[in-house]
Design an enzyme around this catalytic site. Structure first.
Site, PDB file in Angstrom:
ATOM      1  N   VAL A 143      31.768  13.300  40.480  1.00 40.19           N
ATOM      2  CA  VAL A 143      32.956  12.482  40.219  1.00 40.19           C
ATOM      3  C   VAL A 143      32.867  11.205  41.041  1.00 40.19           C
ATOM      4  O   VAL A 143      32.914  10.091  40.506  1.00 40.19           O
ATOM      5  CB  VAL A 143      34.262  13.222  40.590  1.00 40.19           C
ATOM      6  CG1 VAL A 143      35.467  12.352  40.254  1.00 40.19           C
ATOM      7  CG2 VAL A 143      34.360  14.549  39.891  1.00 40.19           C
ATOM      8  N   GLU A 398      36.552  17.093  48.681  1.00 35.50           N
ATOM      9  CA  GLU A 398      37.591  17.764  47.876  1.00 35.50           C
ATOM     10  C   GLU A 398      38.976  17.199  48.226  1.00 35.50           C
ATOM     11  O   GLU A 398      39.974  17.895  48.216  1.00 35.50           O
ATOM     12  CB  GLU A 398      37.521  19.287  48.079  1.00 35.50           C
ATOM     13  CG  GLU A 398      38.378  20.144  47.151  1.00 35.50           C
ATOM     14  CD  GLU A 398      37.793  20.363  45.758  1.00 35.50           C
ATOM     15  OE1 GLU A 398      36.584  20.103  45.580  1.00 35.50           O
ATOM     16  OE2 GLU A 398      38.556  20.764  44.864  1.00 35.50           O
TER      17      GLU A 398
HETATM   18  C1  LIG Z   1      28.712  15.962  52.133  1.00 32.60           C
HETATM   19  C2  LIG Z   1      29.525  15.461  51.002  1.00 32.60           C
HETATM   20  C3  LIG Z   1      29.472  16.122  49.788  1.00 32.60           C
HETATM   21  C4  LIG Z   1      30.205  15.653  48.703  1.00 32.60           C
HETATM   22  N1  LIG Z   1      30.088  16.268  47.484  1.00 32.60           N
HETATM   23  C5  LIG Z   1      30.659  15.706  46.402  1.00 32.60           C
HETATM   24  C6  LIG Z   1      30.398  16.227  45.094  1.00 32.60           C
HETATM   25  O1  LIG Z   1      29.678  17.208  44.925  1.00 32.60           O
HETATM   26  N2  LIG Z   1      30.966  15.589  44.041  1.00 32.60           N
HETATM   27  C7  LIG Z   1      31.758  14.513  44.184  1.00 32.60           C
HETATM   28  O2  LIG Z   1      32.241  14.000  43.176  1.00 32.60           O
HETATM   29  N3  LIG Z   1      32.030  13.991  45.411  1.00 32.60           N
HETATM   30  C8  LIG Z   1      31.491  14.558  46.505  1.00 32.60           C
HETATM   31  N4  LIG Z   1      31.728  14.030  47.755  1.00 32.60           N
HETATM   32  C9  LIG Z   1      32.558  12.830  47.879  1.00 32.60           C
HETATM   33  C10 LIG Z   1      33.905  13.112  48.539  1.00 32.60           C
HETATM   34  O3  LIG Z   1      34.750  13.762  47.640  1.00 32.60           O
HETATM   35  C11 LIG Z   1      34.456  11.742  49.011  1.00 32.60           C
HETATM   36  O4  LIG Z   1      33.680  11.339  50.112  1.00 32.60           O
HETATM   37  C12 LIG Z   1      35.930  11.839  49.376  1.00 32.60           C
HETATM   38  O5  LIG Z   1      36.698  12.038  48.218  1.00 32.60           O
HETATM   39  C13 LIG Z   1      36.417  10.585  50.106  1.00 32.60           C
HETATM   40  O6  LIG Z   1      36.060   9.420  49.426  1.00 32.60           O
HETATM   41  P1  LIG Z   1      35.363   8.210  50.220  1.00 32.60           P
HETATM   42  O7  LIG Z   1      34.225   8.795  50.994  1.00 32.60           O
HETATM   43  O8  LIG Z   1      35.043   7.144  49.252  1.00 32.60           O
HETATM   44  O9  LIG Z   1      36.439   7.739  51.256  1.00 32.60           O
HETATM   45  P2  LIG Z   1      37.609   6.647  51.010  1.00 32.60           P
HETATM   46  O10 LIG Z   1      38.337   6.986  49.757  1.00 32.60           O
HETATM   47  O11 LIG Z   1      37.021   5.296  51.127  1.00 32.60           O
HETATM   48  O12 LIG Z   1      38.559   6.922  52.240  1.00 32.60           O
HETATM   49  C14 LIG Z   1      38.321   6.394  53.530  1.00 32.60           C
HETATM   50  C15 LIG Z   1      39.515   6.742  54.409  1.00 32.60           C
HETATM   51  O13 LIG Z   1      40.705   6.129  53.884  1.00 32.60           O
HETATM   52  C16 LIG Z   1      41.701   7.112  53.686  1.00 32.60           C
HETATM   53  N5  LIG Z   1      42.503   6.776  52.505  1.00 32.60           N
HETATM   54  C17 LIG Z   1      42.092   6.377  51.279  1.00 32.60           C
HETATM   55  N6  LIG Z   1      43.138   6.191  50.477  1.00 32.60           N
HETATM   56  C18 LIG Z   1      44.250   6.483  51.178  1.00 32.60           C
HETATM   57  C19 LIG Z   1      45.652   6.513  50.900  1.00 32.60           C
HETATM   58  N7  LIG Z   1      46.121   6.211  49.690  1.00 32.60           N
HETATM   59  N8  LIG Z   1      46.495   6.877  51.886  1.00 32.60           N
HETATM   60  C20 LIG Z   1      46.028   7.207  53.111  1.00 32.60           C
HETATM   61  N9  LIG Z   1      44.720   7.203  53.445  1.00 32.60           N
HETATM   62  C21 LIG Z   1      43.847   6.855  52.490  1.00 32.60           C
HETATM   63  C22 LIG Z   1      40.920   8.406  53.464  1.00 32.60           C
HETATM   64  O14 LIG Z   1      41.729   9.542  53.698  1.00 32.60           O
HETATM   65  C23 LIG Z   1      39.801   8.233  54.460  1.00 32.60           C
HETATM   66  O15 LIG Z   1      40.245   8.608  55.736  1.00 32.60           O
HETATM   67  C24 LIG Z   1      31.022  14.512  48.852  1.00 32.60           C
HETATM   68  C25 LIG Z   1      31.081  13.848  50.096  1.00 32.60           C
HETATM   69  C26 LIG Z   1      30.346  14.297  51.147  1.00 32.60           C
HETATM   70  C27 LIG Z   1      30.393  13.529  52.444  1.00 32.60           C
END
Ligand SMILES: Cc1cc2nc3c(=O)[nH]c(=O)nc-3n(C[C@H](O)[C@H](O)[C@H](O)COP(=O)(O)OP(=O)(O)OC[C@H]3O[C@@H](n4cnc5c(N)ncnc54)[C@H](O)[C@@H]3O)c2cc1C
Length: 418
Positions: A143, A398
């Site tokens: 995703v 997640e």
């Molecule tokens: C080891 C690992 C495995 C993963 N596996 C999968 C997978 O199999 N499939 C998949 O699809 N994804 C996967 N992911 C992705 C994971 O779901 C995302 O990293 C996660 O959803 C956060 O997105 P981001 O890293 O872009 O952080 P961002 O969305 O950029 O967030 C950065 C910070 O801002 C905060 N933030 C963002 N928006 C808001 C808001 N509206 N209010 C308050 N705070 C906010 C967040 O909480 C966070 O602290 C994986 C990630 C990792 C690290």
């Protein structure tokens, strides 16, 4: 890790009662998985963490005993009270979270087919996610994208329908995909109509060796290092029309409703998120429990000032808090799992609540365990530093802790909180 689906899981045994006294079946499964976690997974945890490679031989061993595979997966989901899946996850991740994720990453991808697919799609694709004990495979659920993490409505990956050929054509880049690029089956969420945000998205199954799907950079990580995480590129990936999960008729009806502004579908998607999050919470509890048990034994044995360190209240109270918090998180996870399986309505985002609590408990418990082990806790000779690194992902994937709080706050208030 994020999930999506077209419908909430069905509840074919809507009135299964919830008991804290586990059934004989649940206890047997727990003991069986615990045996595998203690005998095979735990002893291999450090090695595969250092190697940063998918532990194929261990996945294969899990397949040989029926823990990894379509039948096992179906059996765990079938528990009418919904507790077997979290129990299995807790025990496995008690053994090791990196290896656990290599095993359960596939189950989460399979769950997305289970949640959104037609019976024919489930029959065709879920077995392929796991392969066979002699030829094990993994699956990936894609995703997230570089510019769409927490904000899944911002996906840029597109899916265009080529009516003349009855094919879907996918283009884009996925980020952070667990098992991305090494999977036999990729479930990819793409935008069919970007103007509709998340309501214009659909999930597609991409089978083995499909031209145009390639692995990007493999990510070097802080924790769960045995689990493979990578970018996935989709360059004019063509798949048959039947590989749209749920089918085109259902998608067209859903898009029409979204264009009219009807709200029902986002409710169903929310129910699905709430159903998968407790499973991830159970994994975090497994890590937390491992750290608590290790620290408890250590504190009883380690002597300073002529007495065991646990005889100091500060250490004993820390352990008391760890135990209480772990039990509290498990109760939330079991409640949400039971609600999901029996088709209860999540009125206060109970699934998100359970994952939020469990993730934060795992980070706090593993941090306390390092403190209780002192200098030993900080070294790679002892497992608690690895468990601390592993635990941290549970406040990020997640749905981050902030996003879980947002979901809960919106559910309890009914307000549009930013
Ligand atoms: C080891 C690992 C495995 C993963 N596996 C999968 C997978 O199999 N499939 C998949 O699809 N994804 C996967 N992911 C992705 C994971 O779901 C995302 O990293 C996660 O959803 C956060 O997105 P981001 O890293 O872009 O952080 P961002 O969305 O950029 O967030 C950065 C910070 O801002 C905060 N933030 C963002 N928006 C808001 C808001 N509206 N209010 C308050 N705070 C906010 C967040 O909480 C966070 O602290 C994986 C990630 C990792 C690290």
């Amino acid at each position: 890790m994020t999930t999506t689906a077209d419908s909430a899981p069905s509840a074919d045994s809507a009135q299964a009662s919830f008991s804290l006294e586990l059934s004989e079946d649940q206890r047997d499964v727990r003991e069986w998985v615990h045996g595998f976690a203690a005998g095979v997974v735990r002893p291999a945890g450090s090695e595969w963490d250092e190697r940063e490679e998918t532990p194929w031989p261990i996945i294969q061993e899990a397949a040989k005993i029926g823990l990894y595979g379509f039948e096992g997966f179906a059996q765990f989901w079938a528990d009418p009270a919904g507790l077997t899946m979290p129990i299995v996850n807790e025990e496995l991740f008690w053994g090791d979270a990196g290896i656990g994720m290599s095993i359960m990453g596939t189950a989460l991808a399979a769950a997305s087919i289970f949640g959104s697919g037609t019976p024919e799609q489930m029959g065709e694709w879920i077995p392929q996610c796991f392969g066979t004990p002699d030829d094990v495979k993994v699956a990936s659920f894609c995703v997230s994208e570089p510019d769409a993490g927490s904000d899944v409505s911002a996906l840029r990956t597109t899916a265009r329908y080529d009516e003349a050929k009855d094919e879907w054509v996918l283009n884009g880049q996925k980020a952070w995909a667990t098992n991305g690029g090494i999977a036999a089956v990729h479930v990819v969420v793409a935008s069919v109509d970007r103007e509709l945000g998340s309501r214009g998205q659909a999930a597609f199954v991409i089978g083995p060796d499909t031209p145009g799907l390639t692995q990007g950079t493999k990510v070097s990580k802080h924790g769960i290092r045995a689990s493979h995480t990578a970018d996935v590129f989709l360059d004019d990936v063509r798949i048959p029309g039947r590989q749209l999960l749920g089918g085109k008729e259902k998608l067209d009806a859903r898009l029409a409703r979204a264009r009219e502004g009807t709200r029902s579908k986002s409710q169903a998607a929310m129910q699905t998120f709430e159903a998968t999050r407790p499973i991830v919470g159970a994994q975090a509890i497994g890590i937390a429990r491992a750290a608590y048990e290790y620290a408890l034994e250590y504190a009883k044995e380690r002597r300073q000032f002529g007495r065991a360190i646990i005889e100091n209240q500060s250490i004993a109270f820390a352990l008391a808090d760890m135990k209480m918090e772990i039990d509290c998180a498990r109760l939330l996870v079991w409640r949400a799992s039971w609600m999901a399986r029996t088709g209860q309505t999540f009125t206060a985002a109970e699934g998100s609540m359970s994952k939020l609590k469990a993730g934060e408990v795992a980070v706090a418990a593993t941090e306390k365990a390092i403190q209780i082990l002192g200098g030993n806790g900080y070294t790679r000779e002892f497992p608690v530093e690895r468990w601390h690194r592993d635990a941290k992902i549970y406040t990020i994937f997640e749905g981050t802790s902030e996003i879980q709080r947002l979901v809960i706050a919106r559910a309890i208030s009914g307000m549009k909180i930013a």
